[in-house]
Design a protein around this motif. Structure first.
Motif, PDB file in Angstrom:
ATOM      1  N   GLY A  76       0.816  -1.210   0.000  1.00  0.00           N
ATOM      2  CA  GLY A  76       0.000   0.000   0.000  1.00  0.00           C
ATOM      3  C   GLY A  76       0.849   1.260   0.000  1.00  0.00           C
ATOM      4  N   ILE A  77       0.589   2.150  -0.957  1.00  0.00           N
ATOM      5  CA  ILE A  77       1.289   3.434  -1.057  1.00  0.00           C
ATOM      6  C   ILE A  77       0.261   4.534  -0.749  1.00  0.00           C
ATOM      7  N   VAL A  78       0.424   5.199   0.386  1.00  0.00           N
ATOM      8  CA  VAL A  78      -0.535   6.195   0.853  1.00  0.00           C
ATOM      9  C   VAL A  78      -0.026   7.589   0.490  1.00  0.00           C
ATOM     10  N   LEU A  79      -0.908   8.375  -0.135  1.00  0.00           N
ATOM     11  CA  LEU A  79      -0.603   9.757  -0.502  1.00  0.00           C
ATOM     12  C   LEU A  79      -1.450  10.695   0.357  1.00  0.00           C
ATOM     13  N   ARG A  80      -0.842  11.779   0.790  1.00  0.00           N
ATOM     14  CA  ARG A  80      -1.562  12.808   1.538  1.00  0.00           C
ATOM     15  C   ARG A  80      -1.506  14.101   0.732  1.00  0.00           C
ATOM     16  N   PHE A  81      -2.687  14.537   0.302  1.00  0.00           N
ATOM     17  CA  PHE A  81      -2.806  15.689  -0.582  1.00  0.00           C
ATOM     18  C   PHE A  81      -1.931  15.542  -1.820  1.00  0.00           C
ATOM     19  N   GLY A  82      -1.888  14.298  -2.362  1.00  0.00           N
ATOM     20  CA  GLY A  82      -1.165  14.035  -3.598  1.00  0.00           C
ATOM     21  C   GLY A  82       0.316  13.790  -3.442  1.00  0.00           C
ATOM     22  N   GLN A  83       0.860  13.863  -2.220  1.00  0.00           N
ATOM     23  CA  GLN A  83       2.282  13.656  -1.993  1.00  0.00           C
ATOM     24  C   GLN A  83       2.479  12.358  -1.206  1.00  0.00           C
ATOM     25  N   TYR A  84       3.565  11.622  -1.573  1.00  0.00           N
ATOM     26  CA  TYR A  84       3.826  10.349  -0.897  1.00  0.00           C
ATOM     27  C   TYR A  84       4.000  10.565   0.604  1.00  0.00           C
ATOM     28  N   ASP A  85       3.309   9.709   1.391  1.00  0.00           N
ATOM     29  CA  ASP A  85       3.370   9.837   2.848  1.00  0.00           C
ATOM     30  C   ASP A  85       3.974   8.602   3.507  1.00  0.00           C
ATOM     31  N   ARG A  86       3.497   7.405   3.143  1.00  0.00           N
ATOM     32  CA  ARG A  86       3.994   6.194   3.809  1.00  0.00           C
ATOM     33  C   ARG A  86       3.673   4.973   2.954  1.00  0.00           C
ATOM     34  N   THR A  87       4.347   3.864   3.340  1.00  0.00           N
ATOM     35  CA  THR A  87       4.133   2.561   2.701  1.00  0.00           C
ATOM     36  C   THR A  87       3.668   1.578   3.756  1.00  0.00           C
ATOM     37  N   VAL A  88       2.634   0.820   3.452  1.00  0.00           N
ATOM     38  CA  VAL A  88       2.084  -0.153   4.403  1.00  0.00           C
ATOM     39  C   VAL A  88       2.147  -1.535   3.771  1.00  0.00           C
ATOM     40  N   GLU A  89       2.303  -2.536   4.643  1.00  0.00           N
ATOM     41  CA  GLU A  89       2.397  -3.921   4.197  1.00  0.00           C
ATOM     42  C   GLU A  89       1.005  -4.556   4.129  1.00  0.00           C
ATOM     43  N   ALA A  90       0.994  -5.866   3.861  1.00  0.00           N
ATOM     44  CA  ALA A  90      -0.275  -6.580   3.703  1.00  0.00           C
ATOM     45  C   ALA A  90      -1.068  -6.576   5.007  1.00  0.00           C
ATOM     46  N   GLY A  91      -2.414  -6.507   4.863  1.00  0.00           N
ATOM     47  CA  GLY A  91      -3.293  -6.516   6.017  1.00  0.00           C
ATOM     48  C   GLY A  91      -4.273  -5.342   5.995  1.00  0.00           C
ATOM     49  N   PRO A  92      -5.157  -5.241   6.987  1.00  0.00           N
ATOM     50  CA  PRO A  92      -6.100  -4.116   7.055  1.00  0.00           C
ATOM     51  C   PRO A  92      -5.414  -2.848   7.565  1.00  0.00           C
ATOM     52  N   HIS A  93      -5.795  -1.700   7.002  1.00  0.00           N
ATOM     53  CA  HIS A  93      -5.183  -0.420   7.376  1.00  0.00           C
ATOM     54  C   HIS A  93      -6.243   0.671   7.260  1.00  0.00           C
ATOM     55  N   TYR A  94      -5.857   1.861   7.683  1.00  0.00           N
ATOM     56  CA  TYR A  94      -6.765   3.007   7.616  1.00  0.00           C
ATOM     57  C   TYR A  94      -5.983   4.227   7.142  1.00  0.00           C
ATOM     58  N   HIS A  95      -6.627   4.982   6.258  1.00  0.00           N
ATOM     59  CA  HIS A  95      -6.062   6.267   5.850  1.00  0.00           C
ATOM     60  C   HIS A  95      -7.160   7.318   5.936  1.00  0.00           C
ATOM     61  N   LEU A  96      -6.758   8.549   6.080  1.00  0.00           N
ATOM     62  CA  LEU A  96      -7.732   9.631   6.136  1.00  0.00           C
ATOM     63  C   LEU A  96      -8.523   9.662   4.839  1.00  0.00           C
ATOM     64  N   PRO A  97      -9.836   9.874   4.930  1.00  0.00           N
ATOM     65  CA  PRO A  97     -10.673   9.757   3.729  1.00  0.00           C
ATOM     66  C   PRO A  97     -10.304  10.770   2.658  1.00  0.00           C
ATOM     67  N   PHE A  98     -10.723  10.445   1.461  1.00  0.00           N
ATOM     68  CA  PHE A  98     -10.544  11.330   0.312  1.00  0.00           C
ATOM     69  C   PHE A  98     -11.296  12.653   0.562  1.00  0.00           C
ATOM     70  N   PRO A  99     -10.743  13.780   0.212  1.00  0.00           N
ATOM     71  CA  PRO A  99      -9.536  14.019  -0.593  1.00  0.00           C
ATOM     72  C   PRO A  99      -8.261  14.235   0.215  1.00  0.00           C
ATOM     73  N   ILE A 100      -8.280  13.933   1.501  1.00  0.00           N
ATOM     74  CA  ILE A 100      -7.084  14.163   2.313  1.00  0.00           C
ATOM     75  C   ILE A 100      -6.004  13.146   1.943  1.00  0.00           C
ATOM     76  N   GLU A 101      -6.365  11.873   1.961  1.00  0.00           N
ATOM     77  CA  GLU A 101      -5.425  10.809   1.625  1.00  0.00           C
ATOM     78  C   GLU A 101      -6.091   9.826   0.664  1.00  0.00           C
ATOM     79  N   ASN A 102      -5.292   9.229  -0.167  1.00  0.00           N
ATOM     80  CA  ASN A 102      -5.742   8.114  -0.993  1.00  0.00           C
ATOM     81  C   ASN A 102      -4.604   7.100  -1.111  1.00  0.00           C
TER      82      ASN A 102
END
Length: 361
Positions: A76-102
């Motif tokens: 999982g590659i998480v972007l915050r406001f279109g900029q790379y923020d973090r990488t997550v491995e396999a499993g369930p995760h949570y990110h701030l809803p769109f349009p903050i993070e995708n």
């Protein structure tokens, strides 16, 4: 739901003015407090909270939209406001809803492939075996000995760095295909056509894979090249018959050379073995003759030394040893005659027996 308070009051006044006496709520001293009217007055500005409930539900759904699951073959590659923020491995995760993070979820274990010089014709969900469409502008290449060759090959790759793969280049498959075509053209340009058609394919594939990896690393594409496989390599159709004749002649030449080398490899060891045997026999004979001669010389010197010490005894001993050797030989026919008989009898030689013996031999 709104209550129309004025209409209700008019209705009550009409009922009270009809001569039926004061209505409820009117006492001797004037209007009394009306509990029903007070309750209706309180409900005058009340609104049912349906809008707030809907807004709350929408807000909860918006928050819940941030839940995502990364499969075992993904990252999982998480972007915050279109900029790379973090990488997550396999499993369930949570990110701030769109349009903050995708989040992007590329498959890092999947082996992708690109085709250079041809295209497979897809039927339904699978590629039909043997159904290929040649792309001449990609497959025709120039060799180091200035011959044209038609090269069709496949590149297999997978994602090495998902962040670089997603954000450093666009149209990743097209980038890999273009870089692979450039790498193959360079490698083919450093090889003669014989290497491309026959014995040099394995080395060409290895060199092309290494060069392609260098190019993609220079681009920062985040791709690891797994393999480069040459599917079909042949001369252009206009001259393919002539190349087949040349190839047949080369095969005949190779066959004749192999047969000659096999005969040479069979003959030379035998000749070397015979020569070594003759040399060994000569060496053994030389050693035998030399040792015998040395032994005889030493024996003679020993006898001479004894002879010098006692000449008469040595002479007699040598005479007796010689006579013992002669008389003890069973192959020698002996005639024993007394000394007196020798003066009266002519010496006799058995010539007939000697002749018979020689003839039998």
């Amino acid at each position: 739901m709104n209550w129309d308070w004025e209409k209700l009051q008019e209705k009550r006044q009409r009922q009270s003015g009809g001569g039926q006496g004061p209505g409820p709520g009117w006492g001797p001293g004037g209007p009394n407090i009306d509990p029903i009217g007070d309750s209706l007055k309180k409900l005058r500005g009340f609104k049912f909270p349906a809008g707030k409930l809907i807004v709350g539900l929408v807000f909860l759904l918006w928050l819940a939209s941030g839940v995502f699951i990364v499969e075992p073959d993904e990252v999982g590659i998480v972007l915050r406001f279109g900029q790379y923020d973090r990488t997550v491995e396999a499993g369930p995760h949570y990110h701030l809803p769109f349009p903050i993070e995708n989040v992007y979820k590329p498959k890092i274990t999947e082996i992708r492939r690109v085709e250079v010089g041809f295209r497979s014709i897809e039927r339904g969900s699978s590629f039909q075996q043997g159904s290929l469409r040649s792309v001449k502008e990609e497959s025709l290449m120039l060799t180091g000995d200035e011959n044209i060759v038609d090269v069709q090959f496949i590149v297999q790759y997978q994602i090495k760095d998902p962040v670089e793969y997603l954000f450093n280049v666009t149209q990743q498959g097209w980038t890999v295909k273009s870089a692979a075509e450039a790498a193959m053209r360079e490698i083919i340009g450093h090889n003669v056509i014989d290497n491309a058609l026959t014995k040099g394919k394995t080395q060409i594939q290895s060199d092309c894979r290494d060069l392609l990896q260098v190019i993609l690393d220079r681009y920062g594409a985040g791709v690891r090249v797994v393999a480069v496989q040459m599917q079909d390599v042949h001369p252009p159709k206009e001259v393919i018959d002539a190349f087949k004749d040349v190839a047949s002649a080369r095969e005949d030449r190779s066959r004749i050379i192999n047969e000659a080398e096999a005969y040479r490899n069979e003959l030379l060891p035998k000749a070397r073995g015979n020569a070594a045997q003759i040399v060994n026999q000569a060496q053994a004979y030389k050693e035998t003759v030399v040792k015998n001669a040395e032994g005889e010389a030493n024996r003679f010197l020993a006898v001479l030394q004894e002879y010098n010490k006692a000449k008469d005894i040595t002479k007699k001993r040598l005479y007796l040893e010689a006579m013992e050797e002669i008389l003890g030989n069973s192959e020698v026919e002996k005639l024993i005659m007394p000394e007196k008989g020798l003066s009266q009898v002519v010496p006799y030689l058995p010539l007939d027996k000697l002749k018979t013996k020689k003839g039998g031999e």
